[in-house]
Design a protein around this motif. Structure first.
Motif, PDB file in Angstrom:
ATOM      1  N   PRO A 197      -6.159 -18.393  78.713  1.00 40.15           N
ATOM      2  CA  PRO A 197      -7.163 -18.157  77.673  1.00 40.15           C
ATOM      3  C   PRO A 197      -7.232 -19.330  76.712  1.00 40.15           C
ATOM      4  N   ALA A 198      -8.450 -19.588  76.201  1.00 45.38           N
ATOM      5  CA  ALA A 198      -8.648 -20.679  75.258  1.00 45.38           C
ATOM      6  C   ALA A 198      -7.872 -20.399  73.984  1.00 45.38           C
ATOM      7  N   PRO A 199      -7.297 -21.414  73.411  1.00 45.16           N
ATOM      8  CA  PRO A 199      -6.525 -21.199  72.187  1.00 45.16           C
ATOM      9  C   PRO A 199      -7.419 -20.783  71.035  1.00 45.16           C
ATOM     10  N   THR A 200      -6.954 -19.833  70.299  1.00 44.15           N
ATOM     11  CA  THR A 200      -7.683 -19.339  69.131  1.00 44.15           C
ATOM     12  C   THR A 200      -6.803 -19.473  67.909  1.00 44.15           C
ATOM     13  N   GLY A 201      -7.470 -19.582  66.793  1.00 45.09           N
ATOM     14  CA  GLY A 201      -6.733 -19.734  65.555  1.00 45.09           C
ATOM     15  C   GLY A 201      -7.626 -20.299  64.473  1.00 45.09           C
ATOM     16  N   PRO A 202      -7.114 -20.442  63.263  1.00 47.31           N
ATOM     17  CA  PRO A 202      -7.929 -20.961  62.156  1.00 47.31           C
ATOM     18  C   PRO A 202      -8.459 -22.358  62.418  1.00 47.31           C
ATOM     19  N   GLU A 203      -7.645 -23.241  63.042  1.00 47.65           N
ATOM     20  CA  GLU A 203      -8.102 -24.600  63.277  1.00 47.65           C
ATOM     21  C   GLU A 203      -9.245 -24.634  64.288  1.00 47.65           C
ATOM     22  N   THR A 204      -9.148 -23.790  65.333  1.00 47.91           N
ATOM     23  CA  THR A 204     -10.222 -23.749  66.329  1.00 47.91           C
ATOM     24  C   THR A 204     -11.510 -23.211  65.735  1.00 47.91           C
ATOM     25  N   VAL A 205     -11.436 -22.180  64.932  1.00 48.67           N
ATOM     26  CA  VAL A 205     -12.628 -21.616  64.283  1.00 48.67           C
ATOM     27  C   VAL A 205     -13.269 -22.640  63.354  1.00 48.67           C
ATOM     28  N   GLN A 206     -12.422 -23.369  62.608  1.00 43.93           N
ATOM     29  CA  GLN A 206     -12.944 -24.390  61.711  1.00 43.93           C
ATOM     30  C   GLN A 206     -13.629 -25.513  62.488  1.00 43.93           C
ATOM     31  N   LEU A 207     -13.061 -25.901  63.646  1.00 48.91           N
ATOM     32  CA  LEU A 207     -13.675 -26.933  64.475  1.00 48.91           C
ATOM     33  C   LEU A 207     -15.027 -26.480  65.016  1.00 48.91           C
ATOM     34  N   ASN A 208     -15.120 -25.221  65.437  1.00 45.04           N
ATOM     35  CA  ASN A 208     -16.394 -24.682  65.920  1.00 45.04           C
ATOM     36  C   ASN A 208     -17.448 -24.681  64.813  1.00 45.04           C
ATOM     37  N   HIS A 209     -17.025 -24.361  63.611  1.00 42.55           N
ATOM     38  CA  HIS A 209     -17.953 -24.374  62.477  1.00 42.55           C
ATOM     39  C   HIS A 209     -18.451 -25.793  62.203  1.00 42.55           C
ATOM     40  N   LEU A 210     -17.570 -26.762  62.286  1.00 45.48           N
ATOM     41  CA  LEU A 210     -17.981 -28.149  62.057  1.00 45.48           C
ATOM     42  C   LEU A 210     -18.970 -28.617  63.120  1.00 45.48           C
ATOM     43  N   VAL A 211     -18.742 -28.223  64.369  1.00 48.33           N
ATOM     44  CA  VAL A 211     -19.675 -28.592  65.440  1.00 48.33           C
ATOM     45  C   VAL A 211     -21.045 -27.963  65.202  1.00 48.33           C
ATOM     46  N   ALA A 212     -21.052 -26.673  64.789  1.00 49.80           N
ATOM     47  CA  ALA A 212     -22.324 -25.999  64.512  1.00 49.80           C
ATOM     48  C   ALA A 212     -23.054 -26.650  63.345  1.00 49.80           C
ATOM     49  N   ILE A 213     -22.313 -27.026  62.304  1.00 48.66           N
ATOM     50  CA  ILE A 213     -22.932 -27.688  61.150  1.00 48.66           C
ATOM     51  C   ILE A 213     -23.491 -29.043  61.546  1.00 48.66           C
ATOM     52  N   ARG A 214     -22.769 -29.776  62.391  1.00 52.88           N
ATOM     53  CA  ARG A 214     -23.253 -31.075  62.833  1.00 52.88           C
ATOM     54  C   ARG A 214     -24.544 -30.938  63.636  1.00 52.88           C
ATOM     55  N   ARG A 215     -24.604 -29.935  64.496  1.00 57.64           N
ATOM     56  CA  ARG A 215     -25.823 -29.716  65.274  1.00 57.64           C
ATOM     57  C   ARG A 215     -26.989 -29.334  64.378  1.00 57.64           C
ATOM     58  N   LEU A 216     -26.723 -28.493  63.383  1.00 57.47           N
ATOM     59  CA  LEU A 216     -27.783 -28.087  62.460  1.00 57.47           C
ATOM     60  C   LEU A 216     -28.304 -29.278  61.662  1.00 57.47           C
ATOM     61  N   LEU A 217     -27.380 -30.123  61.196  1.00 53.29           N
ATOM     62  CA  LEU A 217     -27.794 -31.308  60.452  1.00 53.29           C
ATOM     63  C   LEU A 217     -28.585 -32.264  61.339  1.00 53.29           C
ATOM     64  N   GLY A 218     -28.207 -32.391  62.619  1.00 50.98           N
ATOM     65  CA  GLY A 218     -28.968 -33.225  63.538  1.00 50.98           C
ATOM     66  C   GLY A 218     -30.377 -32.702  63.744  1.00 50.98           C
ATOM     67  N   PHE A 219     -30.519 -31.363  63.857  1.00 47.40           N
ATOM     68  CA  PHE A 219     -31.843 -30.773  64.013  1.00 47.40           C
ATOM     69  C   PHE A 219     -32.696 -30.995  62.773  1.00 47.40           C
ATOM     70  N   ILE A 220     -32.082 -30.822  61.594  1.00 46.36           N
ATOM     71  CA  ILE A 220     -32.830 -31.048  60.346  1.00 46.36           C
ATOM     72  C   ILE A 220     -33.262 -32.505  60.241  1.00 46.36           C
ATOM     73  N   LEU A 239     -33.875 -34.538  62.733  1.00 49.93           N
ATOM     74  CA  LEU A 239     -34.970 -34.741  63.687  1.00 49.93           C
ATOM     75  C   LEU A 239     -36.300 -34.255  63.114  1.00 49.93           C
ATOM     76  N   VAL A 240     -36.292 -33.086  62.476  1.00 49.97           N
ATOM     77  CA  VAL A 240     -37.519 -32.557  61.868  1.00 49.97           C
ATOM     78  C   VAL A 240     -38.018 -33.476  60.758  1.00 49.97           C
ATOM     79  N   LEU A 241     -37.103 -33.992  59.942  1.00 52.23           N
ATOM     80  CA  LEU A 241     -37.493 -34.899  58.859  1.00 52.23           C
ATOM     81  C   LEU A 241     -38.072 -36.200  59.413  1.00 52.23           C
ATOM     82  N   VAL A 242     -37.501 -36.707  60.508  1.00 55.55           N
ATOM     83  CA  VAL A 242     -38.027 -37.936  61.116  1.00 55.55           C
ATOM     84  C   VAL A 242     -39.449 -37.709  61.646  1.00 55.55           C
ATOM     85  N   ILE A 243     -39.674 -36.558  62.298  1.00 57.05           N
ATOM     86  CA  ILE A 243     -41.017 -36.256  62.814  1.00 57.05           C
ATOM     87  C   ILE A 243     -42.018 -36.131  61.673  1.00 57.05           C
ATOM     88  N   MET A 244     -41.610 -35.476  60.582  1.00 54.11           N
ATOM     89  CA  MET A 244     -42.497 -35.359  59.426  1.00 54.11           C
ATOM     90  C   MET A 244     -42.788 -36.727  58.821  1.00 54.11           C
TER      91      MET A 244
END
Length: 393
Positions: A23-46, A48-53
């Motif tokens: 099983p994949a390791p779980t814990g506070p550090e893994t959850v925090q890493l997943n959150h950082l990846v999600a935030i990075r993707r969201l910032l990249g999408f934002i 991209l939208v700003l560049v198109i505008m």
């Protein structure tokens, strides 16, 4: 005497192979890493939208710069080749840009008379086209009559004391004058920028190399720039020659069919074919509309768009693949989506620069390891590798 092998190691290997994955390791550090990846993707999408505008609202500034850069990339190999034999880049650049400006001016002068006549006769031609196509639109008469009756009932039901406000739109002539002024300004800025870029020679290439500290990065940047220059230059020059041939063929076909102004049809086909897919469809539709007004019988009128469609089909399915070969290396879906996107963003000029932009993006993706997957998606279709059949259980 050697000991005989036992079955225990084999059993252990089989057990290890058949065991479920850990099983994949779980814990506070893994959850925090997943959150950082999600935030990075969201910032990249934002981003991209700003560049198109930004591209949408800064069209008048960015569009001439991009077209000028494409012209410079197209003629850079010519300037560099003549520089090797002793001709200075400013001299070659001036000759090329002046020649290009002369061609544009002569083409605009030839088109000015017929285009102005077509603009002035547009209402009359529209009425004639509506009358000639009435037999084809007979099924819509009932719907139109019902709509007119509903409109009359609504007008009768209105309060006579209520004032009606009508918004007056600018006429065709004033809109045409504004468009000509905008096109003229964009053309001047584009040609001046292309002249400066070509006259500078390899100055910007040297500055680009100096911006990278490591030798490997310098080589990669230079490889990307030369790859973009080579592919864009070959593509634009090849397409220009192909479109010129197509214009000659369509002009002769229109002259043979008895259409008015065959020279205008030749120039129009040459310009429209720079728009992938959209240009051919527009040319067929425009030739069909003019033919319906010009000919007395619909059978004769339908011959003209059929000739136009046949010429563009031969060009698109036979001539262009043979001339370009694997130089472009782009799949049809990516080209079509890019043309639609840039056409929505910047209109006709955006659709014109869509394919050269896609060629530049493909070269960058091929030379940057992190973008290889996206570059493979943009590429042309390749045969699938042969897969070995799995053994039956």
């Amino acid at each position: 005497m050697q000991n005989e092998p036992t079955g225990e190691p084999v059993t252990g290997v089989v057990a290890a192979r058949d065991a479920p994955p850990a099983p994949a390791p779980t814990g506070p550090e893994t959850v925090q890493l997943n959150h950082l990846v999600a935030i990075r993707r969201l910032l990249g999408f934002i981003l991209l939208v700003l560049v198109i505008m930004g591209l949408y609202f800064a069209r008048d500034v960015i569009l001439p710069l991009m077209i000028g850069l494409l012209i410079a990339l197209t003629f850079s190999p010519v300037v560099r080749s003549l520089h090797r034999i002793g001709i200075a880049p400013p001299v070659t650049a001036t000759a090329l840009i002046v020649s290009l400006a002369a061609v544009i001016g002569i083409g605009a002068f030839i088109l000015s008379g017929p285009v102005s006549d077509w603009i002035s006769q547009a209402p009359r031609l529209g009425d004639q086209l509506r009358e000639r196509a009435q037999t084809l639109l007979a099924s819509f008469e009932a719907v139109q009559n019902a709509s007119e009756q509903v409109s009359e009932l609504a007008n009768d039901a209105e309060d006579p004391t209520v004032q009606r406000v009508a918004v007056q739109t600018p006429g065709i002539l004033s809109s045409a004058v504004g468009s000509v002024a905008s096109v003229l300004t964009t053309t001047i800025v584009t040609l001046v920028l292309a002249l400066f870029l070509l006259a500078s020679g390899d100055l910007f290439y040297i500055k680009l190399i100096e911006a990278f500290p490591r030798f490997g990065d310098k080589k990669r940047a230079l490889r990307i720039v030369y790859g973009i220059e080579r592919r864009v230059s070959r593509y634009l020059l090849s397409v220009t020659i192909i479109n010129a041939g197509l214009g000659v063929v369509i002009g002769l076909a229109m002259w043979g069919a008895g259409m008015p102004s065959p020279i205008i049809w030749a120039i129009g086909a040459f310009l429209l074919n720079f728009l992938p897919y959209i240009g051919a469809i527009s040319g067929v539709a425009l030739s069909a509309a003019v033919a319906i007004v010009h000919y007395d019988h619909l059978s004769q009128a339908f011959l003209v768009p059929a000739l136009y469609l046949a010429a563009t089909a031969i060009e698109g399915q036979l001539v262009t693949p043979i001339v370009l070969g694997r130089r472009l290396e782009l799949n049809t879906v990516s080209v079509f989506v890019t043309v639609i996107f840039w056409g929505w963003l910047w209109g006709v000029p955006g659709a014109l620069i869509a394919v050269p932009f896609l060629v530049c993006l493909k070269v960058v993706c091929d030379n940057v390891e992190a973008l290889h997957t996206f570059g493979n998606f943009l590429g042309a279709r390749e045969p699938l590798p042969e897969l070995e059949a799995e053994p039956a259980e």
